[in-house]
Design an enzyme around this catalytic site. Structure first.
Site, PDB file in Angstrom:
ATOM      1  N   VAL A   1       0.826  -1.210   0.000  1.00  0.00           N
ATOM      2  CA  VAL A   1       0.000   0.000   0.000  1.00  0.00           C
ATOM      3  C   VAL A   1       0.858   1.256   0.000  1.00  0.00           C
ATOM      4  O   VAL A   1       0.462   2.293  -0.544  1.00  0.00           O
ATOM      5  CB  VAL A   1      -0.941   0.007   1.227  1.00  0.00           C
ATOM      6  N   GLU A   2       2.055   1.173   0.557  1.00  0.00           N
ATOM      7  CA  GLU A   2       2.900   2.354   0.696  1.00  0.00           C
ATOM      8  C   GLU A   2       3.842   2.522  -0.512  1.00  0.00           C
ATOM      9  O   GLU A   2       3.569   3.311  -1.409  1.00  0.00           O
ATOM     10  CB  GLU A   2       3.673   2.290   2.011  1.00  0.00           C
TER      11      GLU A   2
END
Length: 465
Positions: free
Chosen positions: A258-259
């Site tokens: 997600v990052e």
């Protein structure tokens, strides 16, 4: 002799007997004992272990019907607020008690809030006499001076629960240079768009001022990004403490889908290896070459330089009385009165313990009702790592350094302003309602925690909405 006179005399005898008994069972420890031993005796006599440990050895009457209900509630509330076992073990081992535990015990003793009335009314030997209080506070002062010497502070502030930030910490300058490049390098992300600085820019006080940061492909995380400034003073990293060191923390986001979304550090190293100039510079410092260990070590070394000393508050503690305004000085007094300086202790004014979000009121229930925001996995806090039910909703306490620049607040980024965050902290953590004028003074004090970076006052190029 009249009946009334007999009753009065009898009553007086009873009172004298009670006083003698109270005095006999409530003696202070032998003054000749070392303060560590005196403190241990005071804590044991006070019955602290009955309510502040996971599996207390309760007295026989704890199974009696009425007593069982009352004692169970006290034990649950006591253990939820404070686990005394690590402190007692540290004293026994002659090692440092956590600064937060030290501050909590000091505040409870100074205020006379412990032990609870319903406990010492039945256990006379547990109450804190003036002599016991004096000895206990002397122990705190001695322990703090031994393990957390406040060498930068003026004499009158050496026993404060908070300490000034040092001007610098020891670093390897060559590693710092590499770490700074890597901190700002988008090649650490899967698509070459995200760097550490994307969410933790030094120009925006180490945060992005968003409720949830945007990662690769516009995805959003589940918690508010904490500041990278002064992170080297935290005892662990991330809200849930899953990284024990700065280097371990630096290794998380690059591989988080997600990052930053990289597949592996082998992939990252492969991209960096194509840069001949960088490789030459890197191998001069790390002959073993590019790897997760060396890349994260360099980033961690750079992050050690992201400290902000010489805030007005720091200068005040060092003896520069004019560094803070009268309102800020009053705000600091209120900060301590409302127990804020217990969890927000030490150099970083936070980052030293895990604390329950909602000690005195149900934060998550109210959030769900008022903001219609249900619970997420990120709301579980430390529990995600330990699966210990006591750790549910417990988070690493954030630093208050530069807090005026690091909005929005809390782990969920749900509070947009500092004054609202202060008001809610008093409500949910202390169980008190702060007056508007008190909030204004505490806010003014927190604004005095903005320090200097590279010799200039830290600023934030983002504008608060």
């Amino acid at each position: 002799m009249k009946k009334s006179s007999k009753i009065l005399i009898g009553g007086a005898v009873v009172l004298v007997g009670l006083a003698v008994t109270y005095r006999a069972v409530n003696q202070a420890p032998d003054e000749a004992l070392p303060l560590d031993e005196q403190m241990t005796q005071i804590m044991n006599d006070g019955g602290c272990v009955f309510c502040h440990t996971a599996n207390p050895d309760l007295p026989f009457y704890a199974d009696y019907p009425i007593a069982k209900i009352l004692i169970k509630k006290d034990v649950e509330e006591g253990y939820k607020a404070f686990d005394i076992a690590p402190m007692m073990q540290a004293i026994a081992n002659g090692t440092a008690v956590n600064e937060v535990d030290l501050a909590k015990v000091e505040k409870a003793i100074a205020d006379g809030t412990m032990p609870l009335f319903q406990y010492y009314i039945a256990h006379w030997g547990s109450s804190l006499t003036s002599t016991k209080t004096e000895r206990a506070l002397a122990w705190v002062k001695e322990h703090r001076a031994k393990f957390y010497p406040n060498e930068l502070a003026a004499e009158e502030f050496k026993n404060e629960p908070v300490r000034p930030i040092p001007d610098s910490v020891a670093v390897d300058a060559r590693k710092v240079a590499l770490g700074e490049l890597l901190y700002h390098d988008t090649r650490l992300s899967g698509d070459g768009t995200i760097s550490c600085a994307t969410c933790h820019a030094v120009t925006t006080a180490g945060v992005d001022n968003k409720q949830y940061s945007e990662g690769i492909d516009g995805q959003k995380g589940g918690v508010n990004a904490p500041t990278s400034f002064n992170a080297c003073f935290n005892f662990v990293q991330f809200w849930d403490g899953r990284a024990a060191t700065l280097a371990a923390q630096a290794g998380g986001p690059p591989l988080n889908p997600v990052e930053m979304g990289s597949a592996s550090f082998d992939e990252i190293a492969g991209k960096l290896a194509k840069d001949a100039d960088f490789v030459k510079m890197f191998t001069a410092v790390y002959p073993e070459g590019l790897s997760e260990a060396t890349i994260t070590d360099a980033i961690a070394e750079y992050e050690k330089t992201l400290i902000t000393p010489n805030s007005p508050f720091d200068r005040y503690l060092k003896g520069e009385k004019e560094a803070m305004t009268p309102e800020q000085v009053e705000g600091y007094a209120l900060f301590k009165e409302y127990n804020c300086a217990t969890c927000h202790a030490g150099v970083n004014m936070g980052g030293l313990s895990y604390e329950l979000m909602g000690k005195r009121a149900d934060y998550f229930k109210d959030r769900e009702i008022n903001a219609k925001s249900g619970l997420t996995d990120a709301d579980n806090g430390r529990w995600a790592q330990t699966k210990d039910e006591r750790d549910r909703y417990r988070f690493k306490t954030p630093t208050l350094r530069n807090v005026a620049l690091t909005w929005p607040y809390y782990h969920d980024g749900s509070v947009p302003t500092l004054d609202k965050a202060i008001e809610m902290m008093a409500q949910y953590q202390v169980g008190r309602t702060m007056k508007p004028e008190e909030i204004a003074k505490v806010k003014s004090f927190l604004e005095a925690l903005t320090g200097e970076y590279k010799g200039a006052t830290l600023t934030n190029t983002n504008k608060q909405q």
